[in-house]
Write a protein that holds these residues in place. Structure first.
Motif, PDB file in Angstrom:
ATOM      1  N   ASP A 112      -4.972  -5.020  -0.542  1.00 55.01           N
ATOM      2  CA  ASP A 112      -6.333  -5.774   0.537  1.00 55.01           C
ATOM      3  C   ASP A 112      -6.174  -7.375   0.627  1.00 55.01           C
ATOM      4  O   ASP A 112      -6.320  -8.739   1.247  1.00 55.01           O
TER       5      ASP A 112
ATOM      6  N   LEU B 163      -5.266   1.621  -8.206  1.00 56.25           N
ATOM      7  CA  LEU B 163      -6.010   0.250  -8.143  1.00 56.25           C
ATOM      8  C   LEU B 163      -5.649  -1.190  -8.081  1.00 56.25           C
ATOM      9  O   LEU B 163      -5.774  -1.417  -7.106  1.00 56.25           O
TER      10      LEU B 163
ATOM     11  N   LEU C  29       0.745  -1.304  -0.258  1.00 58.13           N
ATOM     12  CA  LEU C  29      -0.179   0.028  -0.042  1.00 58.13           C
ATOM     13  C   LEU C  29       0.787   1.051  -0.236  1.00 58.13           C
ATOM     14  O   LEU C  29       0.416   2.252  -0.824  1.00 58.13           O
TER      15      LEU C  29
ATOM     16  N   ILE D 170      -3.352  -1.653  -4.860  1.00 56.17           N
ATOM     17  CA  ILE D 170      -4.317  -1.608  -3.261  1.00 56.17           C
ATOM     18  C   ILE D 170      -4.889  -2.903  -3.498  1.00 56.17           C
ATOM     19  O   ILE D 170      -5.273  -3.637  -2.505  1.00 56.17           O
ATOM     20  N   PHE D 171      -5.778  -3.132  -4.590  1.00 57.60           N
ATOM     21  CA  PHE D 171      -6.456  -4.346  -4.435  1.00 57.60           C
ATOM     22  C   PHE D 171      -5.729  -6.342  -4.578  1.00 57.60           C
ATOM     23  O   PHE D 171      -5.787  -5.960  -3.889  1.00 57.60           O
TER      24      PHE D 171
ATOM     25  N   ARG E 203      -3.390  -8.437   2.178  1.00 60.12           N
ATOM     26  CA  ARG E 203      -3.597  -9.089   4.171  1.00 60.12           C
ATOM     27  C   ARG E 203      -4.868  -9.893   4.249  1.00 60.12           C
ATOM     28  O   ARG E 203      -4.529 -10.582   5.455  1.00 60.12           O
TER      29      ARG E 203
END
Lengths: 519, 304, 304
Positions: C293, C286, C230, C289-290, C296
């Motif tokens: 995520d 984008l 991120l 971040i995808f 995570r």
């Protein structure tokens, strides 16, 4: 507990809401409403940078002077149309001998606080610039030895050496006549916060980085300005924001409209572009220091021949601008007309010259350039780099913040070249050509031409106007032959104006409110 | 209360470290003398000025006297403004606060409904669109958004003023510009904290007991999701002030951001130091406040 | 005896790590199950591919100036030509080529800065969490200090002092972003420290630095990976903001930030100058971040 939580949060939001509401309301009362109104006697001008200071002697910033000239007066003023010197605060003047000038002040001139203008004010103002060596504009006044008071309205200026350019010298940036008594009584800091002058507009407020407000002075000696009650200068650094303000008539005038927006401004209903030629010349200064490729005249000439000045003017400056070989423009005393509106361009010859100088495969150099200070400066630097690439020279560009740029040059840490746009507030070749004096830029440029040096000294004190002109023209010829530095072009002034007012820019880049009228 | 006292005491070393970092940077930046004197100043004059402002002292002496003065509230005089640096910074704070608070309110108004909406409809197309929009909002540079908003709302539609600080209308575009990034961040955070709570047993129980899901969401989940939310809002202070730097430049908004940029550009180091210290102090205070509010709101955490 | 217990401890520690991090097989299964994760990974791989093979992919030299074709619109618009798919800028440079080359610098700065801040942050987090006490206290005050200064503000001052270049940009972004790593890693270490295998290793006298490198470090890597992904995104955005302030990458080097910020004066007249680099940034962010995520979800033990 849970109910309490909600209660607390609600209160928090209400408090925040009230806070914002209040600040908003407060502003409504005091803030300006930007209504477009034909009878609106407030003139709003959008500037790109804030004024530097009200210390007229301690800056060398043209856009600051452009504000000051509406609050202060000079003794004499150059007429932008005829190029002649005309009395302003002075009623008359006389050159008594080579070292002495006698002036008589107009009667009935008062400062904004009501004090009458006297010779003592002149003495204070000019001697401050002439004697305080820490002031940024001191170099342009050090020729003045003293101001001798004859009576309340008569005084004499004595110079150290004969100074043929004295009148030009006292009609520029640091020449404003300040109120000696007022400053003596309240101190200079008080003056800086509450400046007064003799000009058509008086000071109201200066909110840094936001606005400067002036209002018409009732007792101006030439009569109160009838067109405008209030002048608001707004500081809007971002180009596109400034243009947008103009297009929506949020401001009446906006300076430095980028070429890409000229068509928009002209085609937009209610605005037009006021264009004029400035006496600012854009140049690339080269190091003649030993060890640098540009030490060799052939290399300098090659660089000059590689640059297509007209292409820069046409493609980046929208055709506004004049290619030139000399920094002394038309309107300046000592202008060499045959070196103006012309340029040298021959990339083939440039390559030959490079080969002769031993740089068959080109070389690498670095250019320092400010960004956003002159019209399209960054674009010009990149375009020049592209043109030099065509003859095999790789030019790296370092864009610098103005203060870093100044520091670097003052410390002599500049690399091969730097881009600089120089105005000439004296309108005299002496000011422009002093840049070629060896002593001035030791360790920074190191350009030395003995013949130029001799002529500079001779011309500086030559009271024979004709001969002095010839000397300056000769210097420009020598410099052009030697390609001391690269002269690119003379800049244009581009101010966006709303239809309800009439404005024509003047070459000195000043914005004389008195010349702006409502239609 | 012990906890709060301890947290407050921790502020002292933190401010000291910050002052050290800032002072060191300014020290490395070199002396401002070159800019304060004309081009042709003699070495003697330069030396004189250096001596008189104490630039010839060793680093630790200069730093020591700096801290000593700052403790007394004296951040030095700005050479550009000819005024006490602290008072210059102080004058600019309201404008930035106004902008920041407006931005937060806008962000909250957008983030809460969208965050909840996409959390309750997890993995639906609405969720995906909201997530995508949040990313775009985050990725859009402030200056680009600001200029586009001006072009659309002011130039094309002519409904809002372009720039400057003044009426309420002047506040709208800059607040949206500054609020967008924050809103994007908040939406994501609200979504995830809502998800966490919605998946907890008591909510599931409530649902299974037949309580309508709308009620469940608002009565139970949202109220609990608010707790981390308050903290998050306070923690955005730093991001907000950072964003204000750019937003203020685009909209010619006379706040602390523009002041700092001008100060850095003109090497007005007294202002730079004062700005950084004050901003840091505000951020620290907001974080402390968040911490305390968090503890008040969440009964599970005891203050001591 | 010593050897044997060490082996057991190692096995324990690795088992814990596997439990936390999972296996490649599990990863790929999870990836394919998550739509957004797949999309994110594909986008990131594509951008990396473009950056690596920029010289082969770009149709033109990104700095080649062409005075005869300024402001050429994208090919599908009136006046556009297939010679310049995305049009040309104010100096006649091909925008597609500039974006392709710009990806190199934007990714380089993003990744290098994140690695640097990761190294600083993870080391400080490990030391702080492992040793605790006074050292922990001091280090955490440093973390608080850096957290209190908004990143862009620190960068502004830092770059004004040291001058903008790729190197200084990486250093300053590295210096400002390490705090989040330090905090999270410290938290992780505090919990892992109490696990049996660490206690056991301590009790048989394994040296501290060995415990850190052998048992703690591998276990905090997952935390690092998640935040760093991120961070790359926010670094890319920050770089464009710094370009806007004139402190970004200097020519002739091209980055997305410089292309975007150079084009901002032309948003009303030649929108494509600033829009395409903006889209490039948005898509990249984008994707990251995808991917982040998803990572995570996979790596964070709490979401399992």
């Amino acid at each position: 507990m849970k109910r309490k939580q909600l209660w607390f949060i609600c209160m928090l939001f209400v408090a925040i809401g009230l806070l914002v509401g209040c600040t908003g309301e407060n502003k409504d009362e005091t803030g300006e409403t930007e209504e477009v109104n034909e009878d609106n006697r407030t003139l709003t001008i959008a500037l790109g940078t804030d004024m530097v200071s009200f210390d007229v002697h301690n800056h060398n910033n043209t856009s600051t002077e452009a504000i000051h000239i509406n609050m202060f007066n000079y003794l004499v003023k150059r007429n932008n149309d005829t190029g002649e010197m005309e009395p302003d605060l002075a009623e008359s003047y006389e050159n008594i001998d080579d070292l002495t000038w006698e002036f008589k002040l107009k009667d009935g001139v008062t400062f904004h606080n009501g004090d009458a203008l006297t010779s003592a004010d002149v003495k204070y103002s000019l001697e401050r610039a002439a004697t305080d060596t820490t002031l940024l504009d001191h170099a342009n006044y050090r020729q003045i030895k003293e101001v001798e008071i004859i009576d309340d309205t008569t005084f004499r200026i004595h110079t150290h050496e004969p100074d043929p350019a004295l009148l030009n010298r006292i009609s520029r940036i640091g020449s404003s006549i300040l109120p000696a008594n007022y400053i003596e009584e309240n101190g200079f800091d008080h003056f800086l916060a509450n400046p007064i002058g003799t000009g058509p507009f008086e000071f109201v407020e200066w909110v840094r980085d936001d606005r400067i407000v002036l209002t018409a002075f009732e007792d101006y000696f030439n009569g109160k300005n009838e067109e405008w009650d209030e002048i608001v200068y707004r500081i809007i650094p971002e180009n596109s924001t400034r243009v947008s303000e103009l297009l929506t008539a949020g401001v009446d005038m906006a300076v430095n409209i980028p070429p890409s927006d000229w068509v928009r401004v002209n085609e937009n209903e209610g605005t037009y572009l006021a264009q004029g030629i400035s006496n600012r010349t854009l140049m690339i200064f080269l190091r003649s220091t030993e060890g640098y490729p540009t030490e060799d005249k052939r290399v300098r000439e090659a660089l000059d021949l590689a640059i297509d000045n007209q292409a820069i003017v046409d493609n980046i400056l929208g055709g506004a601008g004049t290619p030139s070989i000399t920094r002394v423009g038309p309107g300046d005393v000592g202008h060499a007309a045959n070196l103006y509106d012309t340029y040298n361009y021959d990339p083939e010859r440039a390559k030959e010259l490079l080969a002769e100088a031993g740089f068959k495969d080109g070389f690498e150099m670095t250019l320092h350039s400010p960004r956003g200070r002159y019209l399209q400066d960054a674009e010009i630097a990149e375009m020049v780099a592209g043109m030099l690439a065509a003859i095999g020279v790789t030019m790296h560009i370092e864009f610098m913040e103005w203060s870093n740029y100044l520091e670097l040059r003052n410390a002599g840490e500049n690399k091969d070249a730097y881009l600089l746009g120089l105005g000439n507030s004296m309108f005299d070749a002496a000011n422009a050509l002093d840049y070629y004096r060896y002593d001035r830029f030791i360790g920074q440029l190191d350009y030395q031409n003995d013949e130029v040096e001799e002529l500079l000294v001779a011309a500086e004190q030559n009271m024979d106007v004709e001969e002095r002109n010839e000397q300056y023209i000769k210097i420009q010829k020598l410099l052009a032959e030697d390609v001391a530095h690269l002269v690119l072009h003379q800049e244009s002034i581009n101010i966006g104006v709303v239809d309800r007012i009439d404005y024509t820019p003047t070459m000195d880049e000043m914005i004389y409110i008195e010349s702006i009228t409502r239609k | 209360m012990n906890y709060i006292v301890r947290r407050m005491l921790q502020i002292i070393p933190v401010l000291l470290i910050i002052s050290f970092i800032v002072f060191t940077l300014v020290f490395i930046a070199g002396d401002p003398v070159a800019l304060m004197l004309p081009d042709d100043a003699t070495l003697e004059e330069i030396e004189q000025l250096r001596e008189s402002i104490g630039l010839n002292e060793p680093f630790y002496v200069q730093y020591g006297s700096y801290v000593f003065r700052v403790v007394q509230g004296d951040f030095g005089e700005s050479f550009r403004y000819g005024q006490d640096a602290l008072s210059v910074v102080w004058e600019r704070l309201p404008a930035t606060f106004e902008l920041a608070i407006a931005a937060i309110i806008i962000a909250i108004m957008v983030a809460i409904p969208f965050g909840i909406w996409s959390a309750t409809k997890q993995n639906s197309s609405i969720d995906l669109i909201a997530t995508g929009a949040a990313v775009v909002g985050k990725a859009m540079p402030n200056f680009w958004l600001g200029i586009m908003l001006i072009l659309f709302f002011s130039v094309t539609l002519g409904v809002l003023p372009v720039s400057g600080r003044g009426s309420f209308a002047h506040l709208i575009l800059p607040a949206i510009t500054l609020g967008t990034g924050i809103a994007a961040e908040m939406t994501r955070l609200i979504r995830s904290s809502m998800l966490e709570i919605l998946n907890q047993d008591y909510i599931r129980t409530a649902k299974s007991k037949g309580i309508k899901s709308v009620q469940v969401i608002y009565k139970h989940a949202f109220r609990n999701a608010l707790i981390p939310f308050v903290t998050i809002t306070a923690l955005q202070t730093s991001t907000l002030i950072g964003g204000a730097l750019i937003t203020e430049t685009v909209f010619a908004w006379p706040g602390i951001g523009q002041l700092l940029i001008q100060a850095v550009n003109t090497r007005d180091m007294a202002i730079v130091q004062a700005c950084v210290m004050i901003i840091a102090a505000i951020v620290i205070l907001m974080n402390l406040l968040a911490d305390i509010i968090y503890r008040i709101l969440d009964p599970r955490i005891k203050l001591d | 005896m010593g050897e044997q217990s060490k082996t057991i401890i190692d096995a324990d520690s690795q088992a814990y790590m596997r439990k936390r991090n999972g296996t490649f097989k599990r990863w790929s299964k999870l990836l394919l199950r998550s739509k957004t994760g797949t999309v994110g990974l594909l986008i990131v791989l594509f951008i990396v591919f473009v950056a690596v093979f920029a010289p082969l992919l770009a149709p033109y030299n990104p700095n080649a100036i062409n005075p005869s074709s300024l402001h050429v619109p994208p090919s599908w618009m009136e006046g556009g030509s297939t010679a310049h798919l995305l049009g040309t800028d104010n100096l006649g440079r091909d925008i597609l080529s500039r974006i392709i080359y710009g990806s190199q610098v934007s990714l380089l700065v993003g990744i290098a800065a994140v690695l640097l801040s990761g190294i600083i942050g993870v080391s400080i987090g490990l030391i702080s969490g492992f040793y605790g006490g006074f050292l922990d206290n001091i280090l955490m005050r440093f973390v608080d200090s850096f957290l209190a200064i908004p990143t862009i503000l620190f960068s502004l001052v830092f770059l004004a002092v040291f001058g903008p270049s790729i190197m200084t940009l990486i250093v300053v972004l590295g210096l400002t972003n390490w705090t989040s790593y330090a905090r999270l890693v410290r938290g992780e270490v505090l919990s892992i420290k109490e696990r049996d295998f660490v206690r056991a290793a301590r009790s048989i006298g394994v040296k501290n630095n060995k415990i850190i490198t052998r048992h703690l470090m591998p276990n905090v890597i997952s935390t690092f990976i998640v935040i760093s992904t991120l961070s790359v995104a926010s670094t890319i955005i920050l770089e464009s903001s710094l370009s806007f302030l004139g402190l970004g990458i200097q020519p002739p080097t091209v980055s997305w930030g410089t292309v975007l910020s150079d084009g901002r004066d032309y948003l009303a007249t030649s929108w494509w100058l600033a829009t395409f680099p903006g889209i490039a940034i948005t898509i990249t962010v984008l994707g990251i971040i995808f991917l982040g995520d998803w990572l995570r979800d996979v790596l964070d033990p709490r979401t399992k």
